[in-house]
Design a protein around this motif. Structure first.
Motif, mmCIF file in Angstrom:
data_model
loop_
_atom_site.group_PDB
_atom_site.id
_atom_site.type_symbol
_atom_site.label_atom_id
_atom_site.label_comp_id
_atom_site.label_asym_id
_atom_site.label_seq_id
_atom_site.Cartn_x
_atom_site.Cartn_y
_atom_site.Cartn_z
ATOM 1 N N ILE A 1 0.873 -1.176 0.000
ATOM 2 C CA ILE A 1 0.000 0.000 0.000
ATOM 3 C C ILE A 1 0.911 1.227 0.000
ATOM 4 C CG2 ILE A 1 -1.849 1.239 1.179
ATOM 5 C CD1 ILE A 1 -2.589 -1.418 2.557
ATOM 6 N N TRP A 2 0.840 1.988 -1.088
ATOM 7 C CA TRP A 2 1.713 3.144 -1.262
ATOM 8 C C TRP A 2 0.895 4.407 -1.484
ATOM 9 C CZ3 TRP A 2 5.539 1.193 -5.599
ATOM 10 C CH2 TRP A 2 6.327 0.144 -5.095
ATOM 11 N N VAL A 3 1.499 5.530 -1.100
ATOM 12 C CA VAL A 3 0.954 6.850 -1.427
ATOM 13 C C VAL A 3 2.120 7.732 -1.871
ATOM 14 C CG1 VAL A 3 -0.994 6.714 0.167
ATOM 15 C CG2 VAL A 3 1.141 7.743 0.936
ATOM 16 N N ALA A 4 1.820 8.711 -2.687
ATOM 17 C CA ALA A 4 2.838 9.672 -3.102
ATOM 18 C C ALA A 4 2.521 11.022 -2.487
ATOM 19 C CB ALA A 4 2.885 9.791 -4.621
ATOM 20 N N ILE B 1 7.336 8.535 -3.106
ATOM 21 C CA ILE B 1 6.380 7.463 -2.834
ATOM 22 C C ILE B 1 6.737 6.791 -1.511
ATOM 23 C CG2 ILE B 1 5.424 5.271 -3.642
ATOM 24 C CD1 ILE B 1 6.026 6.237 -6.506
ATOM 25 N N TYR B 2 5.722 6.674 -0.662
ATOM 26 C CA TYR B 2 5.897 6.111 0.679
ATOM 27 C C TYR B 2 5.113 4.808 0.818
ATOM 28 C CZ TYR B 2 7.537 10.805 1.729
ATOM 29 O OH TYR B 2 8.233 11.991 1.723
ATOM 30 N N ASP B 3 5.661 3.881 1.572
ATOM 31 C CA ASP B 3 5.006 2.609 1.857
ATOM 32 C C ASP B 3 4.228 2.758 3.162
ATOM 33 O OD1 ASP B 3 4.281 0.016 2.543
ATOM 34 O OD2 ASP B 3 6.162 -0.842 1.846
ATOM 35 N N VAL B 4 2.902 2.633 3.090
ATOM 36 C CA VAL B 4 2.057 2.737 4.281
ATOM 37 C C VAL B 4 1.424 1.382 4.629
ATOM 38 C CG1 VAL B 4 1.581 5.202 3.975
ATOM 39 C CG2 VAL B 4 0.072 3.527 2.908
ATOM 40 N N THR B 5 1.987 0.311 4.056
ATOM 41 C CA THR B 5 1.445 -1.036 4.243
ATOM 42 C C THR B 5 1.297 -1.403 5.712
ATOM 43 O OG1 THR B 5 2.528 -1.701 2.175
ATOM 44 C CG2 THR B 5 1.764 -3.469 3.633
ATOM 45 N N GLU B 6 2.284 -1.088 6.525
ATOM 46 C CA GLU B 6 2.278 -1.483 7.935
ATOM 47 C C GLU B 6 1.496 -0.532 8.842
ATOM 48 O OE1 GLU B 6 3.542 -4.421 8.934
ATOM 49 O OE2 GLU B 6 3.980 -4.772 6.821
ATOM 50 N N SER B 7 1.019 0.554 8.295
ATOM 51 C CA SER B 7 0.291 1.532 9.093
ATOM 52 C C SER B 7 -1.165 1.098 9.276
ATOM 53 C CB SER B 7 0.328 2.908 8.425
ATOM 54 O OG SER B 7 -0.518 3.800 9.124
ATOM 55 N N GLY B 8 -1.586 0.993 10.499
ATOM 56 C CA GLY B 8 -2.976 0.672 10.775
ATOM 57 C C GLY B 8 -3.931 1.755 10.321
ATOM 58 N N HIS C 1 -2.055 17.958 9.552
ATOM 59 C CA HIS C 1 -0.702 17.555 9.932
ATOM 60 C C HIS C 1 0.305 18.062 8.908
ATOM 61 C CE1 HIS C 1 -1.393 14.535 6.890
ATOM 62 N NE2 HIS C 1 -2.400 14.057 7.580
ATOM 63 N N THR C 2 1.560 17.902 9.208
ATOM 64 C CA THR C 2 2.613 18.429 8.351
ATOM 65 C C THR C 2 3.413 17.308 7.700
ATOM 66 O OG1 THR C 2 4.215 18.441 10.143
ATOM 67 C CG2 THR C 2 2.856 20.412 9.895
ATOM 68 N N TYR C 3 4.416 17.696 6.949
ATOM 69 C CA TYR C 3 5.306 16.745 6.289
ATOM 70 C C TYR C 3 5.933 15.775 7.279
ATOM 71 C CZ TYR C 3 9.401 14.880 4.008
ATOM 72 O OH TYR C 3 10.355 14.029 3.536
ATOM 73 N N ALA C 4 6.043 16.145 8.532
ATOM 74 C CA ALA C 4 6.664 15.290 9.556
ATOM 75 C C ALA C 4 6.013 13.912 9.614
ATOM 76 C CB ALA C 4 6.601 15.969 10.909
ATOM 77 N N VAL C 5 4.741 13.808 9.274
ATOM 78 C CA VAL C 5 4.056 12.516 9.262
ATOM 79 C C VAL C 5 4.751 11.568 8.287
ATOM 80 C CG1 VAL C 5 1.876 11.371 8.689
ATOM 81 C CG2 VAL C 5 1.856 13.563 9.869
ATOM 82 N N PHE C 6 5.178 12.086 7.151
ATOM 83 C CA PHE C 6 5.812 11.249 6.144
ATOM 84 C C PHE C 6 7.235 10.852 6.522
ATOM 85 C CE2 PHE C 6 2.379 13.266 3.870
ATOM 86 C CZ PHE C 6 1.848 12.206 3.161
ATOM 87 N N SER C 7 7.877 11.625 7.366
ATOM 88 C CA SER C 7 9.255 11.314 7.744
ATOM 89 C C SER C 7 9.361 9.993 8.499
ATOM 90 C CB SER C 7 9.855 12.451 8.573
ATOM 91 O OG SER C 7 9.202 12.541 9.823
ATOM 92 N N ARG C 8 8.252 9.490 9.010
ATOM 93 C CA ARG C 8 8.239 8.215 9.737
ATOM 94 C C ARG C 8 8.007 7.016 8.828
ATOM 95 N NH1 ARG C 8 3.843 10.012 13.974
ATOM 96 N NH2 ARG C 8 3.678 11.812 12.666
ATOM 97 N N LEU C 9 7.732 7.262 7.570
ATOM 98 C CA LEU C 9 7.399 6.191 6.635
ATOM 99 C C LEU C 9 8.588 5.798 5.757
ATOM 100 C CD1 LEU C 9 3.958 7.602 5.486
ATOM 101 C CD2 LEU C 9 4.358 5.754 7.118
ATOM 102 N N LYS C 10 8.565 4.588 5.271
ATOM 103 C CA LYS C 10 9.618 4.089 4.385
ATOM 104 C C LYS C 10 9.416 4.667 2.985
ATOM 105 C CE LYS C 10 11.344 -0.118 2.272
ATOM 106 N NZ LYS C 10 11.112 -1.551 2.095
#
Length: 80
Positions: free
Chosen positions: A23-26, A31-38, A63-72
């Motif tokens: 499960i990916w989003v851009a 592009i970030y992998d959100v597969t493991e995110s509940g 929320h800000t870009y900081a949310v994406f900094s936690r994703l692969k």
């Protein structure tokens, strides 16, 4: 440092939580992998759907870009 692979919007669209196990989003051409995110179970997070570029949709997000900094990061979105 190795260069990240590029993916087209069509390739991204297949990672929507329905067609492939990833499960990916851009966002901002990354592009970030959100597969493991509940929060992205079945490819949906509130009114947002995975498998697409969310840059414009998230302009007014609380929320800000900081949310994406936690994703692969898995790649970049190919701009055509």
């Amino acid at each position: 440092m190795s260069e990240l692979p590029e993916f087209t919007k069509n390739q991204l669209a297949l990672r929507n939580g329905q067609d492939k196990p990833e499960i990916w989003v851009a966002y901002q051409n990354t592009i970030y992998d959100v597969t493991e995110s509940g929060l992205w179970k079945n490819g949906k997070h509130y009114e947002h759907w995975a498998g697409q570029d969310l840059t414009e949709e998230l302009e007014d997000a609380p929320h800000t870009y900081a949310v994406f900094s936690r994703l692969k990061v898995v790649g970049t979105l190919k701009v055509v």
